[in-house]
Design a protein around this motif. Structure first.
Motif, PDB file in Angstrom:
ATOM      1  N   PRO A 328       0.832  -1.210   0.000  1.00  0.00           N
ATOM      2  CA  PRO A 328       0.000   0.000   0.000  1.00  0.00           C
ATOM      3  C   PRO A 328       0.867   1.261   0.000  1.00  0.00           C
ATOM      4  O   PRO A 328       2.032   1.248   0.415  1.00  0.00           O
ATOM      5  N   ASP A 329       0.269   2.339  -0.446  1.00  0.00           N
ATOM      6  CA  ASP A 329       0.960   3.627  -0.490  1.00  0.00           C
ATOM      7  C   ASP A 329       0.780   4.320   0.855  1.00  0.00           C
ATOM      8  O   ASP A 329       0.070   5.328   0.987  1.00  0.00           O
ATOM      9  N   ALA A 330       1.412   3.774   1.888  1.00  0.00           N
ATOM     10  CA  ALA A 330       1.250   4.281   3.253  1.00  0.00           C
ATOM     11  C   ALA A 330       2.302   5.333   3.562  1.00  0.00           C
ATOM     12  O   ALA A 330       3.413   5.311   3.021  1.00  0.00           O
ATOM     13  N   THR A 331       1.945   6.245   4.438  1.00  0.00           N
ATOM     14  CA  THR A 331       2.872   7.306   4.862  1.00  0.00           C
ATOM     15  C   THR A 331       3.418   7.044   6.263  1.00  0.00           C
ATOM     16  O   THR A 331       4.168   7.864   6.790  1.00  0.00           O
ATOM     17  N   ILE A 332       3.052   5.939   6.856  1.00  0.00           N
ATOM     18  CA  ILE A 332       3.508   5.591   8.210  1.00  0.00           C
ATOM     19  C   ILE A 332       4.277   4.277   8.121  1.00  0.00           C
ATOM     20  O   ILE A 332       3.779   3.291   7.553  1.00  0.00           O
ATOM     21  N   LEU A 333       5.462   4.254   8.686  1.00  0.00           N
ATOM     22  CA  LEU A 333       6.317   3.075   8.650  1.00  0.00           C
ATOM     23  C   LEU A 333       6.789   2.757  10.065  1.00  0.00           C
ATOM     24  O   LEU A 333       7.392   3.601  10.729  1.00  0.00           O
ATOM     25  N   LEU A 334       6.491   1.536  10.524  1.00  0.00           N
ATOM     26  CA  LEU A 334       6.933   1.072  11.834  1.00  0.00           C
ATOM     27  C   LEU A 334       7.908  -0.088  11.641  1.00  0.00           C
ATOM     28  O   LEU A 334       7.679  -0.957  10.798  1.00  0.00           O
ATOM     29  N   CYS A 335       8.976  -0.102  12.404  1.00  0.00           N
ATOM     30  CA  CYS A 335      10.000  -1.156  12.332  1.00  0.00           C
ATOM     31  C   CYS A 335       9.912  -2.003  13.592  1.00  0.00           C
ATOM     32  O   CYS A 335      10.097  -1.497  14.697  1.00  0.00           O
ATOM     33  N   TRP A 336       9.619  -3.285  13.420  1.00  0.00           N
ATOM     34  CA  TRP A 336       9.385  -4.167  14.564  1.00  0.00           C
ATOM     35  C   TRP A 336      10.658  -4.919  14.947  1.00  0.00           C
ATOM     36  O   TRP A 336      11.268  -5.587  14.134  1.00  0.00           O
ATOM     37  N   ALA A 337      11.066  -4.795  16.215  1.00  0.00           N
ATOM     38  CA  ALA A 337      12.149  -5.588  16.815  1.00  0.00           C
ATOM     39  C   ALA A 337      13.436  -5.520  16.012  1.00  0.00           C
ATOM     40  O   ALA A 337      14.063  -6.532  15.730  1.00  0.00           O
ATOM     41  N   GLY A 338      13.817  -4.314  15.600  1.00  0.00           N
ATOM     42  CA  GLY A 338      15.093  -4.143  14.919  1.00  0.00           C
ATOM     43  C   GLY A 338      15.064  -4.369  13.433  1.00  0.00           C
ATOM     44  O   GLY A 338      16.124  -4.358  12.789  1.00  0.00           O
ATOM     45  N   ALA A 339      13.901  -4.605  12.853  1.00  0.00           N
ATOM     46  CA  ALA A 339      13.827  -4.789  11.411  1.00  0.00           C
ATOM     47  C   ALA A 339      14.246  -3.500  10.700  1.00  0.00           C
ATOM     48  O   ALA A 339      13.899  -2.394  11.121  1.00  0.00           O
TER      49      ALA A 339
END
Length: 470
Positions: A328-339
């Motif tokens: 998806p063309d999302a504007t929010i990015l979360l990085c889980w557990a060091g990814a």
């Protein structure tokens, strides 16, 4: 706290808890393959080797988890008891040896106090053996509120060790304070009691108490003349028949009394508490339900019939509902557990209004703040989609499932989250079986809320979900 059996038990329990989110067939194949590999290498498939194998499959950073957190908590508890014991030992000895030039220091009180310390040390060990948990309500404030069937059974021996370490520091600081006061101050000792006790009986008492060190330091055993010459009475504290020159001759006895009957028992019982922790950890590991299930999976051949049902009349189930979705063309990015460490791919980081990290070593309060910040961004965004980067080689955990459940409750209605598993090498595509575990996780949790996508350079992943059984 560096007990190897305890860490092994906690790591094994944490791994078993993570495995509850995996399909039984997958666990059976994985553990059976591990057992066959050990057989080829000529080594026994021990729990230590199995955990090392699982951590190797999970990738870097897999060793840190609930076990490390629990050990850190108990290290803090031990240090707290040791600091408190040191301070109390200094204050207690200053009180016992307080002398203002008037009434002398009563040896009887010191003997009674040492006897009390010995009794408390023995009761602490008895408490751990009986499984009594007098401090359980207090320990709840130090935990992470995670229900565990192991910790309540380990707490008696863990608290006993903390108490014994505190008592050991109490004895050491008390002995040091005593020796310093003997050097710096002219202390006057004597003995007295309200009971009808003559010098002969009192001499027999102190001789029996000093029996363990009589051969080592004869001068630390009071003779009858010293006992007779240092008795004082409340009505005549400075009796003319007493020799003031002998009032200080009690200090070797007091020193050995404190060392043998307070310091040594605490040191021995602290060692006993450590051994009890190791024994309890081995017993719990051997009786762990996950250990029995692991042994069964390693000893039993894994048969894959392609049938998801138990009825033999059914044909093999070759259908699957696992599908990758477009990124998806999302504007929010979360990085889980060091990814995404050490650097995010440009294809994912460009054009993002919010990039944040969650899970792993991040505290729960920080995760909650990240979710609330994402919720605020979603209220203003036209596309209510969020990208969540994960490490493809690490299996989905219960912590991630809790994180997604919180997000589903906090975020606006209609929000969606796309899991993006990354390979160890960002320029390569993840392995097929690694992507499949994330697809199964998405379908098992909230298919209407969680989807799985790949980076644009990975969209050519061929038939990742076709013909794969759950």
């Amino acid at each position: 706290m560096t007990d190897h059996p305890l860490r092994l038990l906690l790591d094994f329990d944490a791994c078993v808890q993570r495995d509850k989110g995996q399909a039984p067939a997958f666990l059976h194949r994985r553990d059976r393959k591990f057992a066959l590999s050990c057989e080829q290498q000529g080594v026994a498939p021990t729990p230590e080797r199995w955990l090392a194998h699982i951590n190797h499959l999970s990738g870097p950073g897999a060793g840190a988890g609930p076990a490390s957190h629990t050990l850190r908590v108990w290290r803090r508890i031990n240090r707290g008891f040791m600091v408190a014991g040191t301070l109390l030992g200094i204050l207690t000895m200053l009180g016992l040896l307080f002398y203002d030039g008037g009434q002398r220091i009563n040896v009887t009180i010191i003997i009674a106090f040492v006897a009390l310390q010995l009794l408390l040390a023995l009761l602490t060990t008895a408490q751990s053996l009986a499984g009594w948990q007098p401090w359980r309500p207090l320990l709840r404030h130090f935990g992470n509120n995670r229900e565990s069937v192991l910790l309540p059974r380990l707490q008696p021996v863990l608290t006993a060790k903390a108490a014994q370490l505190g008592g050991l520091c109490f004895a050491l600081s008390g002995l040091t304070t005593m020796l310093l006061m003997v050097v710096l101050q002219d202390l006057a000792f004597g003995w007295s009691t309200t009971l009808e006790t003559d010098a002969t009986r009192y001499h027999s008492l102190v001789t029996a108490i000093a029996a363990p060190w009589a051969w080592l330091w004869p001068a630390a055993v009071p003779d009858f003349a010293l006992v007779e010459a240092t008795r004082f009475f409340r009505a005549s504290p400075r009796d003319a028949g007493m020799s003031p020159a002998r009032w200080g001759d009690w200090w070797p006895f007091i020193t050995m009394l404190w060392t043998i009957w307070t310091l040594v028992p605490r040191a021995v019982l602290a060692l006993v508490a450590t051994l009890l922790i190791r024994r309890k950890a081995r017993q719990l590991l051997a009786a762990h339900p996950g250990m029995r299930a692991l042994m069964y999976r390693m000893e039993t051949p894994a048969l894959d019939t392609g049938n998801a049902y138990n009825d033999a009349s059914d044909l093999p189930d070759t259908k699957t509902q696992l599908d990758l979705q477009p990124l998806p063309d999302a504007t929010i990015l979360l990085c889980w557990a060091g990814a995404g460490d050490p650097e995010l791919p440009d294809a994912l980081s460009s054009g993002k209004s919010l990039i944040a990290r969650a899970g792993g070593r991040m505290p729960l309060a920080q995760d909650r703040q990240t979710l609330e910040q994402a919720a605020s961004e979603l209220l203003q965004a036209t596309d209510r989609s969020v990208l969540l980067l994960t490490r493809s080689w690490e299996p989905p955990t219960g912590e991630l499932e809790d994180f997604l459940a919180t997000a589903k409750n906090l975020w606006p209605k209609g929000s969606k989250i796309a899991l993006v598993p990354l390979a160890a090498q960002p320029d390569r595509k993840p392995d097929t079986h690694q992507v499949q575990q994330w697809l199964r996780f998405a379908r098992r949790t909230w298919p209407d809320f969680v989807t799985v996508s790949l980076m644009p350079v990975h969209e050519t992943l061929p038939d990742v979900d076709r013909g794969v059984m759950e």
